[in-house]
Motif scaffolding. Structure first.
Motif, PDB file in Angstrom:
ATOM      1  N   THR A 270       0.829  -1.222   0.000  1.00 41.42           N
ATOM      2  CA  THR A 270       0.000   0.000   0.000  1.00 41.42           C
ATOM      3  C   THR A 270       0.845   1.247   0.000  1.00 41.42           C
ATOM      4  OG1 THR A 270      -0.107   0.085   2.397  1.00 41.42           O
ATOM      5  CG2 THR A 270      -1.868  -1.086   1.284  1.00 41.42           C
TER       6      THR A 270
ATOM      7  N   GLY B  42      -9.590   9.466   1.217  1.00 41.66           N
ATOM      8  CA  GLY B  42      -9.831   8.423   2.204  1.00 41.66           C
ATOM      9  C   GLY B  42     -11.071   7.605   1.917  1.00 41.66           C
ATOM     10  N   LYS B  45     -10.588   4.762  -2.791  1.00 38.17           N
ATOM     11  CA  LYS B  45     -10.324   4.616  -4.229  1.00 38.17           C
ATOM     12  C   LYS B  45      -9.019   3.863  -4.481  1.00 38.17           C
ATOM     13  CE  LYS B  45     -10.251   9.081  -4.843  1.00 38.17           C
ATOM     14  NZ  LYS B  45     -10.503   9.558  -3.462  1.00 38.17           N
ATOM     15  N   THR B  46      -7.949   4.357  -3.844  1.00 32.23           N
ATOM     16  CA  THR B  46      -6.650   3.732  -4.085  1.00 32.23           C
ATOM     17  C   THR B  46      -6.648   2.283  -3.619  1.00 32.23           C
ATOM     18  OG1 THR B  46      -5.580   5.883  -3.846  1.00 32.23           O
ATOM     19  CG2 THR B  46      -4.175   3.942  -3.650  1.00 32.23           C
ATOM     20  N   THR B  47      -7.266   2.035  -2.474  1.00 30.86           N
ATOM     21  CA  THR B  47      -7.326   0.662  -1.957  1.00 30.86           C
ATOM     22  C   THR B  47      -8.072  -0.240  -2.939  1.00 30.86           C
ATOM     23  OG1 THR B  47      -7.311   1.548   0.282  1.00 30.86           O
ATOM     24  CG2 THR B  47      -7.989  -0.736   0.024  1.00 30.86           C
TER      25      THR B  47
HETATM   26  N1  ADP Z   1      -1.921   0.372   4.647  1.00 30.37           N
HETATM   27  C1  ADP Z   1      -2.936   0.912   5.315  1.00 30.37           C
HETATM   28  N2  ADP Z   1      -3.067   0.730   6.644  1.00 30.37           N
HETATM   29  C2  ADP Z   1      -4.095   1.261   7.323  1.00 30.37           C
HETATM   30  N3  ADP Z   1      -5.060   2.005   6.765  1.00 30.37           N
HETATM   31  C3  ADP Z   1      -4.985   2.238   5.449  1.00 30.37           C
HETATM   32  C4  ADP Z   1      -3.924   1.710   4.651  1.00 30.37           C
HETATM   33  N4  ADP Z   1      -4.129   2.103   3.372  1.00 30.37           N
HETATM   34  C5  ADP Z   1      -5.252   2.844   3.373  1.00 30.37           C
HETATM   35  N5  ADP Z   1      -5.774   2.933   4.616  1.00 30.37           N
HETATM   36  C6  ADP Z   1      -7.011   3.631   5.003  1.00 30.37           C
HETATM   37  O1  ADP Z   1      -8.032   3.215   4.142  1.00 30.37           O
HETATM   38  C7  ADP Z   1      -8.893   4.292   3.829  1.00 30.37           C
HETATM   39  C8  ADP Z   1      -8.988   4.439   2.341  1.00 30.37           C
HETATM   40  O2  ADP Z   1      -7.765   4.930   1.837  1.00 30.37           O
HETATM   41  P1  ADP Z   1      -7.499   5.127   0.290  1.00 30.37           P
HETATM   42  O3  ADP Z   1      -7.897   3.902  -0.424  1.00 30.37           O
HETATM   43  O4  ADP Z   1      -6.101   5.577   0.131  1.00 30.37           O
HETATM   44  O5  ADP Z   1      -8.506   6.299  -0.077  1.00 30.37           O
HETATM   45  P2  ADP Z   1      -8.493   7.297  -1.323  1.00 30.37           P
HETATM   46  O6  ADP Z   1      -7.544   6.757  -2.336  1.00 30.37           O
HETATM   47  O7  ADP Z   1      -9.902   7.294  -1.793  1.00 30.37           O
HETATM   48  O8  ADP Z   1      -8.083   8.638  -0.824  1.00 30.37           O
HETATM   49  C9  ADP Z   1      -8.334   5.502   4.555  1.00 30.37           C
HETATM   50  O9  ADP Z   1      -9.040   5.643   5.762  1.00 30.37           O
HETATM   51  C10 ADP Z   1      -6.914   5.132   4.824  1.00 30.37           C
HETATM   52  O10 ADP Z   1      -6.432   5.765   5.971  1.00 30.37           O
END
Ligand code: ADP
Ligand code: MG
Lengths: 270, 309
Positions: A270, B42, B45-47
């Motif tokens: 991530t 948050g 999307k990226t996840t």
């Molecule tokens: N490796 C990780 N460990 C803990 N929490 C994470 C991790 N990656 C993402 N998150 C949490 O998951 C949620 C979604 O993040 P993310 O997918 O980056 O959102 P976006 O891309 O839409 O801004 C957020 O609350 C973020 O803090």
């Protein structure tokens, strides 16, 4: 797998790190070999005087071998770092994401890193060893001492020194796979190779059982591959057979890489 | 080949410890169109994209591209080009060297690296180290990397970040061209206005859940002026709407009429003339961005287990 190998090889050689480390290694090894070569010749001079023959009790060609293989004793930190940073820098710069997009099979990726680092390790082994041989032989020649370069056993040691250093790069990849923090990698590598292992070997050698254990430490295994070392010739520790040493070193590398495969390379990126 | 380039996200969830980053998310992305993947920071999307790419293991659910998980695709860079946020390069490598890392794995000649640099307008910087690149240049280089394998599916995470207005306009045209060639293009963004002129479809998420998915015209329709009239006289209200030929949106409650393309004064006057008793008469013009915020806000806070959803 072939494509992954080419990619890993290109990753290694497209940054400046590898040749800076290679240059450092060559200069450092040449310096050490020259210094030890000079020291050894002084020892020989003394050894030729009656009475001290018994004490030294070392064949002169064995002494000279320690000069030529000095890279295995003091220079393995360079291929070790190159191997470890091949993994750690992917996490540092987050290039691990595109890397895994190009090759999602993580076992293939780790294997490609092990093999490509081994190949680059050969380069480090060649350059480091030849720097030591060149400088050592030059000093011995200047001092009118025999260089033993016309003996097959000398060249065998030189070749095995190259092999040992290549295996160190493999150990590096394994280590970097387990510990991916670049700063931590550098600190631990330096601390372990320059301090922890030498002290351990020294302390273990004082006990009755310790010497056998000490022979399995990675540094000792590396020296065993080259068939003798500064430490062993000076009686600090005993060594394994060369092939045993090679297997032990390989086991460290592949074992650590396997641990990295099921820890680091199983986690979410991530 | 079976891959038609459709992206399918099916009941996908991911928890990071106590954080529910993606929560039972389902949607579909069609080829030949640009789809905006929208949600505030948050939102997940990226996840979601990382799960689609096999980088993050889902807690449950599946995400496939052309029916296959990313890890099952042979030579994946030939099918899927992905650039994730915080595009990752070794600062000491030149742009060209960076691209040449991947050409063997894509299975294209090294010359392809120069071609894609040309495509994104970075040829002049080919031999410069990436460490000295601006964010906009990195975005272009990341895009160039995705194009190496001429893939039919493109996943771009916030590609407009760091681009100047000129760059955004260029990107817009570029993505439209890629979609016109029949490719699947999924572009994430945290602002609707950034992609509003680029996308054909939208998938809006918030707090890891789907808030809305439709074509952009359907979304725009929702953003038109809306008048809400509430009357206890259900039959009278229905007759009035019928007679006036207003567009009535689906509202669960028959006493409520959500009306489009009409203003409150007109509705009020007509109701008064028809003798229909009104208990509420409100109008709103959210605009697209306002509607976006409204949709995003309508997603329940986590923990309030979405019975309504
Ligand atoms: N490796 C990780 N460990 C803990 N929490 C994470 C991790 N990656 C993402 N998150 C949490 O998951 C949620 C979604 O993040 P993310 O997918 O980056 O959102 P976006 O891309 O839409 O801004 C957020 O609350 C973020 O803090
Ligand atoms: Mg994001």
């Amino acid at each position: 797998m072939r494509a992954a190998l080419v990619t890993e090889y290109r990753k290694l050689v497209t940054t400046r790190l590898w040749w800076i480390l290679l240059l450092c290694m060559a200069v450092y090894m040449a310096f050490l070999a020259a210094a030890v070569g000079w020291g050894v010749s002084q020892g020989n001079a003394m050894g030729s005087s009656p009475g001290s023959d018994e004490q030294l009790a070392l064949a002169p060609d064995a002494v000279v071998r320690t000069v030529y293989t000095i890279a295995v004793t003091f220079g393995y930190v360079f291929p070790l770092l190159v191997g470890a940073l091949a993994v750690a820098s992917e996490f540092r710069h987050q290039t691990i994401t595109p890397t895994l997009l190009a090759e999602p099979r993580r076992t293939v990726l780790v294997s490609a890193k092990v093999i490509s680092a081994g190949v680059l390790g050969l380069v480090f082994g060649l350059v480091g060893t030849l720097a030591a041989v060149g400088a050592g032989a030059a000093v011995l020649t200047l001092l009118d001492q025999p260089t033993f370069l016309d003996e097959a056993s000398t060249w065998r040691s030189i070749a095995l020194s190259v092999l040992a250093l290549a295996l160190w790069a493999v150990v590096g990849v394994g280590f970097g796979s387990v510990l991916t923090n670049q700063v931590a990698v550098i600190v631990v590598v330096l601390a372990f190779t320059q301090f922890v292992e030498p002290v351990l070997r020294f302390v273990l050698a004082l006990t009755s059982w310790g010497a056998d254990v000490a022979a399995y430490l990675p540094g000792a295994a590396g020296e065993a591959v080259a068939g003798g070392s500064f430490f062993s010739e000076s009686g600090v520790s005993s060594l394994l057979e060369w092939w045993q040493g090679a297997l032990v070193l390989l086991a460290y590398g592949v074992g650590l890489a396997a641990i990295g495969r099921v820890t680091t390379f199983r986690r979410d990126i991530t | 080949m079976t891959t038609d380039g459709t992206i399918l996200v099916d009941h996908l969830s991911k928890s990071f410890g106590p954080v529910r980053a993606v929560d039972d998310l389902s949607f579909q992305v069609a080829p030949g169109r640009v789809t905006g993947f929208l949600g505030p920071n948050g939102a997940g999307k990226t996840t979601t994209l990382r799960m689609l790419l096999g980088l993050v293991r889902p807690t449950s659910g599946t995400a496939t591209i052309g029916g296959q998980a990313y890890g099952e695709i042979r030579r994946p860079l030939r099918t899927v080009g992905a650039a994730l946020e915080a595009a990752s390069f070794h600062p000491g490598r030149t742009a060209l060297d960076h691209l040449r890392l991947y050409t063997p794995q894509v299975g294209v000649p090294d010359a392809r690296a120069g071609e894609v640099l040309e495509l994104v307008g970075l040829s002049a910087a080919a031999d410069r180290r990436v460490g000295g690149f601006s964010l906009g240049m990195r975005q272009r280089l990341a895009l160039a990397t995705t194009l190496l394998g001429d893939p039919r599916v493109l996943l771009l995470d916030e590609p407009a970040n760091g681009l100047d207005p000129e760059g955004i306009r260029w990107l817009r045209g570029f993505l439209r061209m890629l979609a016109a060639e029949g490719r699947t293009v999924l572009v994430s963004s945290h602002v609707l206005s950034e992609v509003e002129q680029t996308v054909d479809d939208v998938v809006i998420i918030a707090r890891g859940r789907l808030a809305h998915a439709s074509s952009l015209p359907d979304l725009a329709r929702m953003a038109r002026v809306q008048v809400r009239a509430v009357s206890p006289d259900v039959a009278g209200l229905a007759a009035l709407v019928e007679r006036s030929a207003w567009t009535r949106a689906e509202a669960g409650d028959p006493r409520v009429a959500e009306l489009w393309d009409v203003d409150a004064a007109t509705v009020g006057a007509a109701a008064f003339a028809a003798g229909v008793e009104l208990h509420e008469l409100t109008s709103r013009d959210p605009g697209l961005e306002g509607l976006f915020l409204q949709l995003v806000g309508s997603v329940d806070a986590p923990g309030t287990d979405g019975m309504a959803a």
